[in-house]
Design a protein around this motif. Sequence first.
Motif, PDB file in Angstrom:
ATOM      1  N   LEU A  74      36.282  40.165  85.258  1.00 62.19           N
ATOM      2  CA  LEU A  74      35.697  41.131  84.335  1.00 62.19           C
ATOM      3  C   LEU A  74      36.750  41.739  83.421  1.00 62.19           C
ATOM      4  O   LEU A  74      36.473  42.003  82.254  1.00 62.19           O
ATOM      5  N   SER A  75      37.967  41.947  83.930  1.00 58.46           N
ATOM      6  CA  SER A  75      39.018  42.508  83.074  1.00 58.46           C
ATOM      7  C   SER A  75      39.383  41.547  81.945  1.00 58.46           C
ATOM      8  O   SER A  75      39.685  41.977  80.832  1.00 58.46           O
ATOM      9  N   VAL A  76      39.325  40.255  82.221  1.00 57.43           N
ATOM     10  CA  VAL A  76      39.584  39.263  81.169  1.00 57.43           C
ATOM     11  C   VAL A  76      38.493  39.340  80.098  1.00 57.43           C
ATOM     12  O   VAL A  76      38.778  39.331  78.894  1.00 57.43           O
ATOM     13  N   TYR A  77      37.230  39.452  80.530  1.00 56.57           N
ATOM     14  CA  TYR A  77      36.130  39.528  79.569  1.00 56.57           C
ATOM     15  C   TYR A  77      36.148  40.826  78.773  1.00 56.57           C
ATOM     16  O   TYR A  77      35.838  40.831  77.584  1.00 56.57           O
ATOM     17  N   VAL A  78      36.515  41.933  79.407  1.00 53.35           N
ATOM     18  CA  VAL A  78      36.597  43.207  78.678  1.00 53.35           C
ATOM     19  C   VAL A  78      37.673  43.128  77.599  1.00 53.35           C
ATOM     20  O   VAL A  78      37.457  43.534  76.456  1.00 53.35           O
ATOM     21  N   THR A  79      38.820  42.581  77.952  1.00 53.22           N
ATOM     22  CA  THR A  79      39.900  42.421  76.974  1.00 53.22           C
ATOM     23  C   THR A  79      39.476  41.507  75.842  1.00 53.22           C
ATOM     24  O   THR A  79      39.723  41.801  74.661  1.00 53.22           O
ATOM     25  N   LEU A  80      38.819  40.426  76.167  1.00 53.55           N
ATOM     26  CA  LEU A  80      38.333  39.500  75.144  1.00 53.55           C
ATOM     27  C   LEU A  80      37.316  40.183  74.237  1.00 53.55           C
ATOM     28  O   LEU A  80      37.311  39.977  73.019  1.00 53.55           O
ATOM     29  N   GLY A  81      36.466  41.024  74.805  1.00 50.08           N
ATOM     30  CA  GLY A  81      35.480  41.751  74.010  1.00 50.08           C
ATOM     31  C   GLY A  81      36.123  42.691  73.003  1.00 50.08           C
ATOM     32  O   GLY A  81      35.689  42.784  71.853  1.00 50.08           O
ATOM     33  N   ILE A  82      37.177  43.369  73.410  1.00 47.99           N
ATOM     34  CA  ILE A  82      37.886  44.264  72.493  1.00 47.99           C
ATOM     35  C   ILE A  82      38.483  43.475  71.340  1.00 47.99           C
ATOM     36  O   ILE A  82      38.382  43.874  70.175  1.00 47.99           O
ATOM     37  N   PHE A  83      39.090  42.351  71.647  1.00 46.04           N
ATOM     38  CA  PHE A  83      39.689  41.543  70.580  1.00 46.04           C
ATOM     39  C   PHE A  83      38.631  40.903  69.684  1.00 46.04           C
ATOM     40  O   PHE A  83      38.875  40.673  68.502  1.00 46.04           O
ATOM     41  N   LEU A  84      37.458  40.605  70.217  1.00 44.04           N
ATOM     42  CA  LEU A  84      36.374  40.092  69.373  1.00 44.04           C
ATOM     43  C   LEU A  84      35.891  41.166  68.406  1.00 44.04           C
ATOM     44  O   LEU A  84      35.569  40.876  67.252  1.00 44.04           O
ATOM     45  N   LEU A  85      35.842  42.407  68.865  1.00 43.59           N
ATOM     46  CA  LEU A  85      35.474  43.493  67.959  1.00 43.59           C
ATOM     47  C   LEU A  85      36.494  43.639  66.837  1.00 43.59           C
ATOM     48  O   LEU A  85      36.139  43.879  65.680  1.00 43.59           O
ATOM     49  N   LEU A  86      37.759  43.476  67.161  1.00 40.72           N
ATOM     50  CA  LEU A  86      38.800  43.519  66.124  1.00 40.72           C
ATOM     51  C   LEU A  86      38.709  42.312  65.188  1.00 40.72           C
ATOM     52  O   LEU A  86      38.960  42.430  63.988  1.00 40.72           O
ATOM     53  N   ALA A  87      38.348  41.155  65.742  1.00 45.04           N
ATOM     54  CA  ALA A  87      38.247  39.933  64.933  1.00 45.04           C
ATOM     55  C   ALA A  87      37.071  39.970  63.978  1.00 45.04           C
ATOM     56  O   ALA A  87      37.044  39.237  62.989  1.00 45.04           O
ATOM     57  N   ALA A  88      36.089  40.821  64.250  1.00 42.81           N
ATOM     58  CA  ALA A  88      34.903  40.895  63.387  1.00 42.81           C
ATOM     59  C   ALA A  88      35.252  41.413  61.992  1.00 42.81           C
ATOM     60  O   ALA A  88      34.496  41.174  61.048  1.00 42.81           O
ATOM     61  N   ARG A  89      36.361  42.079  61.850  1.00 40.53           N
ATOM     62  CA  ARG A  89      36.779  42.570  60.527  1.00 40.53           C
ATOM     63  C   ARG A  89      37.049  41.423  59.565  1.00 40.53           C
ATOM     64  O   ARG A  89      36.677  41.480  58.411  1.00 40.53           O
ATOM     65  N   ASP A  90      37.762  40.413  60.064  1.00 40.24           N
ATOM     66  CA  ASP A  90      38.130  39.268  59.225  1.00 40.24           C
ATOM     67  C   ASP A  90      38.048  37.994  60.060  1.00 40.24           C
ATOM     68  O   ASP A  90      39.060  37.535  60.599  1.00 40.24           O
ATOM     69  N   PRO A  91      36.859  37.416  60.193  1.00 43.17           N
ATOM     70  CA  PRO A  91      36.692  36.246  61.060  1.00 43.17           C
ATOM     71  C   PRO A  91      37.528  35.036  60.650  1.00 43.17           C
ATOM     72  O   PRO A  91      38.000  34.295  61.511  1.00 43.17           O
ATOM     73  N   SER A  92      37.740  34.835  59.370  1.00 35.83           N
ATOM     74  CA  SER A  92      38.490  33.652  58.946  1.00 35.83           C
ATOM     75  C   SER A  92      39.958  33.721  59.369  1.00 35.83           C
ATOM     76  O   SER A  92      40.595  32.693  59.575  1.00 35.83           O
ATOM     77  N   ALA A  93      40.493  34.914  59.528  1.00 40.03           N
ATOM     78  CA  ALA A  93      41.884  35.057  59.966  1.00 40.03           C
ATOM     79  C   ALA A  93      42.017  34.947  61.485  1.00 40.03           C
ATOM     80  O   ALA A  93      43.121  34.830  62.001  1.00 40.03           O
ATOM     81  N   ASN A  94      40.891  34.965  62.199  1.00 35.30           N
ATOM     82  CA  ASN A  94      40.910  34.945  63.661  1.00 35.30           C
ATOM     83  C   ASN A  94      40.135  33.758  64.221  1.00 35.30           C
ATOM     84  O   ASN A  94      39.503  33.862  65.273  1.00 35.30           O
ATOM     85  N   ARG A  95      40.206  32.644  63.526  1.00 38.62           N
ATOM     86  CA  ARG A  95      39.448  31.463  63.927  1.00 38.62           C
ATOM     87  C   ARG A  95      39.836  30.956  65.310  1.00 38.62           C
ATOM     88  O   ARG A  95      38.986  30.526  66.081  1.00 38.62           O
TER      89      ARG A  95
END
Length: 78
Positions: free
Chosen positions: A39-60
Amino acid sequence: MRRERALKVVLVLVGLLFSALVYPLMMFVRQEPALAMMLSVYVTLGIFLLLAARDPSANRSLIAFTAWSSFAHAVLMA
């Protein structure tokens, strides 16, 4: 333009879903260490996905990792 907007919406939804796992993580920390680790891995991944939503092309690569790792996990669990 519509595809990018849809991708941003999906990234935010999945990021919020993964980040919502914080509550169960707190409940299982002492009872199930393996589940808490996952779950800690998924929570961390979720936070980074929220950050990636700003500029999806830079976070492919992050988006691709999330999709493929989730697919691999689903296949393994099936």
